[in-house]
Write a protein that holds these residues in place. Structure first.
Motif, PDB file in Angstrom:
ATOM      1  N   HIS A 179       0.841  -1.209   0.000  1.00 32.57           N
ATOM      2  CA  HIS A 179       0.000   0.000   0.000  1.00 32.57           C
ATOM      3  C   HIS A 179       0.873   1.255   0.000  1.00 32.57           C
ATOM      4  CE1 HIS A 179      -3.878  -2.005   0.670  1.00 32.57           C
ATOM      5  NE2 HIS A 179      -3.275  -2.767   1.564  1.00 32.57           N
ATOM      6  N   THR A 180       1.922   1.236   0.834  1.00 34.97           N
ATOM      7  CA  THR A 180       2.809   2.394   0.945  1.00 34.97           C
ATOM      8  C   THR A 180       3.480   2.709  -0.388  1.00 34.97           C
ATOM      9  OG1 THR A 180       3.254   1.851   3.272  1.00 34.97           O
ATOM     10  CG2 THR A 180       4.813   3.332   2.170  1.00 34.97           C
ATOM     11  N   MET A 181       4.038   1.696  -1.016  1.00 34.22           N
ATOM     12  CA  MET A 181       4.750   1.896  -2.274  1.00 34.22           C
ATOM     13  C   MET A 181       3.803   2.377  -3.374  1.00 34.22           C
ATOM     14  SD  MET A 181       7.311  -1.380  -2.012  1.00 34.22           S
ATOM     15  CE  MET A 181       8.150  -1.083  -3.562  1.00 34.22           C
ATOM     16  N   GLU A 182       2.574   1.878  -3.353  1.00 31.31           N
ATOM     17  CA  GLU A 182       1.604   2.284  -4.374  1.00 31.31           C
ATOM     18  C   GLU A 182       1.210   3.750  -4.240  1.00 31.31           C
ATOM     19  OE1 GLU A 182      -1.360  -0.691  -3.852  1.00 31.31           O
ATOM     20  OE2 GLU A 182      -0.510  -1.996  -5.413  1.00 31.31           O
ATOM     21  N   GLU A 197       4.325   7.802 -11.590  1.00 30.07           N
ATOM     22  CA  GLU A 197       4.708   6.471 -12.048  1.00 30.07           C
ATOM     23  C   GLU A 197       6.175   6.381 -12.461  1.00 30.07           C
ATOM     24  OE1 GLU A 197       2.112   5.042 -15.071  1.00 30.07           O
ATOM     25  OE2 GLU A 197       0.321   5.093 -13.799  1.00 30.07           O
ATOM     26  N   SER A 198       6.784   7.499 -12.783  1.00 25.30           N
ATOM     27  CA  SER A 198       8.184   7.486 -13.210  1.00 25.30           C
ATOM     28  C   SER A 198       9.149   7.684 -12.048  1.00 25.30           C
ATOM     29  CB  SER A 198       8.427   8.562 -14.267  1.00 25.30           C
ATOM     30  OG  SER A 198       8.233   9.862 -13.713  1.00 25.30           O
ATOM     31  N   LYS A 223      10.244 -11.010  -1.993  1.00 26.44           N
ATOM     32  CA  LYS A 223      10.096 -11.422  -3.390  1.00 26.44           C
ATOM     33  C   LYS A 223       8.965 -12.447  -3.543  1.00 26.44           C
ATOM     34  CE  LYS A 223      14.913 -10.457  -4.593  1.00 26.44           C
ATOM     35  NZ  LYS A 223      16.245 -11.022  -4.930  1.00 26.44           N
ATOM     36  N   ALA A 224       8.833 -13.335  -2.557  1.00 23.91           N
ATOM     37  CA  ALA A 224       7.739 -14.311  -2.597  1.00 23.91           C
ATOM     38  C   ALA A 224       6.382 -13.615  -2.478  1.00 23.91           C
ATOM     39  CB  ALA A 224       7.908 -15.341  -1.481  1.00 23.91           C
ATOM     40  N   GLN A 264       3.427  -5.275  -9.079  1.00 26.05           N
ATOM     41  CA  GLN A 264       4.124  -4.852 -10.290  1.00 26.05           C
ATOM     42  C   GLN A 264       4.824  -3.496 -10.169  1.00 26.05           C
ATOM     43  OE1 GLN A 264       4.458  -6.789 -13.018  1.00 26.05           O
ATOM     44  NE2 GLN A 264       3.313  -8.403 -11.984  1.00 26.05           N
ATOM     45  N   VAL A 265       4.783  -2.870  -8.999  1.00 28.39           N
ATOM     46  CA  VAL A 265       5.437  -1.559  -8.862  1.00 28.39           C
ATOM     47  C   VAL A 265       6.952  -1.739  -8.952  1.00 28.39           C
ATOM     48  CG1 VAL A 265       5.879   0.388  -7.304  1.00 28.39           C
ATOM     49  CG2 VAL A 265       3.571  -0.557  -7.507  1.00 28.39           C
TER      50      VAL A 265
END
Length: 222
Positions: A36-39, A46-47, A63-64, A72-73
């Motif tokens: 959620h944070t990264m999104e 987006e760049s 990674k899992a 996909q971020v």
């Protein structure tokens, strides 16, 4: 617009949560808090260069999770250090943007408006942190004694803390001190002034089971 990067620091072990998994990986709204944070930053731009700093022994688990949730971020994964200071220092080595934010991985509700306020103001002043006014009365405690303090004179500090990259890298040339509680304290110790901007009230740091309940309620309401 100057190129922008964000270092997301997620080194928690979840001890105050009373859970077996680190707090940044605990599901909220069906997915790990950290996603959620990264999104929030990906949605803002987006760049933007996203640099995620994790303890090395959590790489495979992260990674899992990315495979499990089809996350996909795009981001770089950097090894964390002994303390938050050392983790940010490691992340700085990977930064290519002219402006850089540092954000707690367990603050998933920062708004695009807060992010933009911080970056926009940092372009002019060099070092910016978001704050909110206190709503509770506060007292200074000294042993068994306490004394009222005027809450209007204090602010609660949030992230992202945003800097010109050159400023933050110069500050992180200072040797580690236990007084460095956040990036602003490092930059201030290096002789730079800190500018305050308005944060957003829901930009809380999820550290306790109660915070999880609030986060779930907030997501449902949103």
């Amino acid at each position: 617009m100057l190129e922008r990067s964000v270092i997301i620091v997620a080194g928690g072990r979840g001890l105050r949560m009373g859970q077996d998994i680190p707090k940044q990986f605990i599901p909220v709204g069906g997915r790990p808090v950290l996603m959620h944070t990264m999104e929030q930053f990906y949605g803002y731009n987006e760049s933007m260069e996203i640099i995620l700093v994790l303890p090395e022994d959590q790489f495979s688990y992260w990674k899992a999770l990315c495979r499990k949730y089809d996350f996909q971020v795009r981001h770089q994964l950097i090894r964390g250090g002994e303390t938050r200071y050392h983790s940010v220092k490691n992340g700085l080595d990977a930064v290519s943007g002219q402006m850089v934010a540092v954000h707690d991985g367990v603050r998933p509700f920062v708004t695009p408006e807060t992010i933009e306020r911080c970056f926009h103001t940092a372009q002019k002043y060099g070092a910016v942190i978001p704050v909110v006014e206190l709503v509770d009365s506060i007292r200074k405690v000294d042993g068994n004694n306490s004394e009222m303090r005027p809450r209007y004179a204090y602010r609660s500090i949030q992230t992202p803390q945003v800097f010109r990259t050159s400023v933050l890298k110069k500050a992180y040339e200072l040797p580690f001190s236990p007084d460095f509680t956040d990036d602003a304290s490092v930059v201030e110790a290096a002789g730079y002034e800190i500018t305050l901007v308005e944060g957003n009230r829901e930009n809380v740091k999820i550290t306790t089971p109660f915070d999880l309940v609030v986060a779930e309620a907030f997501l449902k309401g949103r």
